[in-house]
Design an enzyme around this catalytic site. Structure first.
Site, PDB file in Angstrom:
ATOM      1  N   ARG A  72       0.788  -1.255   0.042  1.00  0.00           N
ATOM      2  CA  ARG A  72       0.021   0.027  -0.023  1.00  0.00           C
ATOM      3  C   ARG A  72       0.816   1.037   0.002  1.00  0.00           C
ATOM      4  O   ARG A  72       1.919   1.081   0.730  1.00  0.00           O
ATOM      5  CB  ARG A  72      -1.013  -0.019   1.101  1.00  0.00           C
ATOM      6  CG  ARG A  72      -1.748  -1.033   1.214  1.00  0.00           C
ATOM      7  CD  ARG A  72      -2.916  -0.483   0.312  1.00  0.00           C
ATOM      8  NE  ARG A  72      -4.083  -1.801   0.010  1.00  0.00           N
ATOM      9  CZ  ARG A  72      -4.179  -2.577  -0.903  1.00  0.00           C
ATOM     10  NH1 ARG A  72      -3.464  -2.505  -1.631  1.00  0.00           N
ATOM     11  NH2 ARG A  72      -5.318  -3.397  -0.698  1.00  0.00           N
ATOM     12  N   HIS A 117      -1.106   0.407  -9.909  1.00  0.00           N
ATOM     13  CA  HIS A 117      -1.548  -0.967  -9.011  1.00  0.00           C
ATOM     14  C   HIS A 117      -1.898  -1.890 -10.023  1.00  0.00           C
ATOM     15  O   HIS A 117      -3.023  -2.555  -9.960  1.00  0.00           O
ATOM     16  CB  HIS A 117      -2.665  -0.250  -8.260  1.00  0.00           C
ATOM     17  CG  HIS A 117      -3.039  -1.015  -6.897  1.00  0.00           C
ATOM     18  ND1 HIS A 117      -3.436  -0.391  -5.809  1.00  0.00           N
ATOM     19  CD2 HIS A 117      -3.209  -2.216  -6.702  1.00  0.00           C
ATOM     20  CE1 HIS A 117      -3.667  -1.258  -5.004  1.00  0.00           C
ATOM     21  NE2 HIS A 117      -3.641  -2.578  -5.354  1.00  0.00           N
TER      22      HIS A 117
HETATM   23  C1  OXD Z   1      -4.904  -5.452  -3.238  1.00  0.00           C
HETATM   24  C2  OXD Z   1      -5.574  -6.273  -4.426  1.00  0.00           C
HETATM   25  O1  OXD Z   1      -5.240  -5.891  -2.102  1.00  0.00           O
HETATM   26  O2  OXD Z   1      -5.404  -5.725  -5.519  1.00  0.00           O
HETATM   27  O3  OXD Z   1      -4.225  -4.351  -3.520  1.00  0.00           O
HETATM   28  O4  OXD Z   1      -6.032  -7.166  -4.333  1.00  0.00           O
END
Ligand code: OXD
Length: 298
Positions: free
Chosen positions: A213, A261
Site C-alpha cells: 500500500r 496498481h
Molecule cells: C490489493 C488487491 O489488495 O489488488 O491491492 O487485491
C-alpha cells in the site's frame, strides 16, 4: 440475503456479471449515493474495495464485508460495528502475478537495465561489468503474498530474507539488503513504516519495491532519499493517493518507476467464487474463509 456492491473505481458490473454467472439467485444492489436508508437497511453483506465514510452505521443488518482485494485496509472504519465480519480474497494466482512483478523490478534494478535504456536514448553501445544476480533482498511481510514473492526471488538467484514486525528491528534486516520489498498489510502500526530513518539505514544505492500500500511509505522522505542519491530508486506499484494526480511529485523523480496498481489483480471470476462460498457460510451462521482479525487489521 442482499449484498451491496461498492467496487469503485472498478465498475460494479464487472463483478455482478461474474457473480450472476456462478449463482443467478444472489441478490445484488449496486451502490450509489442516492440509495435511501430504507434500501440500505436491507443489506446483509457488502462486497467492496472501499467503504464510503459514514456508510457503516446506515447498514443495521450488515453481517459481513467481503473485500474484492487481498488487503482490507479500506474496509475497517472506526464506526464499523464490532460484530461485522470482514474477509479478504486469498488468490494464489494473484500472489504469483505479484511475485512475477517483483522479480521483474528486482532484476531490472539489479541488472542495471535503466542505465542501458539511457544509453540507448543516446545511441551509445557500451558494456558495463556483468554479473549473475546474487543480491540480498529483504521481503517485509511473510504472509500469503510475501512468502510467494520470497520463493520466486530465491528461485531466480536472489538471497532472500523475510521479515515480520515481531522478529527483529527493521533496520537490522535492511542494513545489508540491496533491495527491500514491501509486502506488509496496512495497519495503524505499519502506516508510514518506511520513513527517512529507515531509508537512512538502507545501504547506499539500494532499492525499494512496494507492492503493498502506498501509505506504508512516507513519500516525501523517499523522494528526498532518492534525489540525494542515497537510494538508487524505487518501483512503486502503489501510491498514497490513487489515482495519482498529474502534479504528484513522485512522477518526476529519476529512478522512481510508477505503475498504476497493476502488479496483479484477482479475476472477477475468482472473486465471485470466493464471495459466493462466503455468502453461503454467512447464511448458515458460519464464519467465511479468510476472515481477518479486526483488532490486528489483517
Ligand atoms: C490489493 C488487491 O489488495 O489488488 O491491492 O487485491
Amino acid at each position: 440475503m442482499k449484498t451491496l456492491l461498492i467496487t469503485a473505481p472498478m465498475p460494479e458490473g464487472y463483478f455482478s456479471g461474474a457473480i450472476r454467472q456462478c449463482d443467478p439467485t444472489v441478490e445484488l444492489i449496486e451502490y450509489g449515493p442516492a440509495l435511501s436508508d430504507a434500501e440500505l437497511a436491507q443489506v446483509d453483506a457488502v462486497l467492496a474495495w472501499r467503504l464510503p465514510a459514514g456508510l457503516a452505521p446506515r447498514l443495521p443488518r450488515l453481517k459481513w464485508i467481503c473485500a474484492v482485494s487481498a488487503g482490507v485496509d479500506k474496509l475497517l472504519p472506526p464506526d464499523l460495528p464490532p460484530q461485522v465480519m470482514v474477509s479478504r480474497i486469498v488468490d494464489e494466482e494473484q500472489a504469483h502475478g505479484i511475485a512475477q512483478f517483483v522479480v521483474l523490478m528486482a532484476l531490472r534494478h539489479a541488472r542495471g537495465l535503466a542505465s542501458y535504456e539511457v544509453q540507448q536514448q543516446r545511441r551509445e553501445w557500451k558494456r558495463q561489468p556483468v554479473a549473475v544476480v546474487r543480491s540480498r533482498v529483504a521481503v517485509l511481510g511473510t504472509g500469503a503474498m510475501g512468502s510467494v514473492v520470497a520463493r520466486l526471488l530465491a528461485q531466480v538467484g536472489f538471497e532472500v530474507r523475510g521479515w515480520n514486525r515481531h522478529e527483529e528491528p527493521l533496520d537490522h534486516v535492511l542494513r545489508d539488503s540491496a533491495i527491500a520489498v514491501c509486502a506488509l498489510p496496512l495497519t495503524p502500526e505499519t502506516e508510514g513504516i518506511l520513513d527517512a530513518r529507515v531509508f537512512a539505514s538502507m545501504p547506499r544505492g539500494s532499492y525499494l519495491i512496494n507492492i503493498a500500500r502506498g501509505a506504508h511509505v512516507v513519500e516525501p522522505d523517499l523522494i528526498a532519499a532518492v534525489r540525494r542519491g542515497h537510494l538508487a530508486g524505487a518501483a512503486l506499484d502503489v501510491q498514497r493517493n490513487e489515482p495519482m494526480a498529474a502534479d504528484d511529485p513522485l512522477w518526476d523523480v529519476p529512478g522512481i518507476t510508477i505503475t498504476p496498481h497493476i502488479a496483479a489483480q484477482s479475476s472477477p471470476q475468482t472473486i465471485a467464487v470466493q464471495f459466493i462460498a462466503g455468502l453461503h457460510r454467512v447464511e448458515r451462521g458460519q464464519v467465511p474463509a479468510n476472515t481477518v482479525d479486526r483488532s490486528r487489521g489483517y
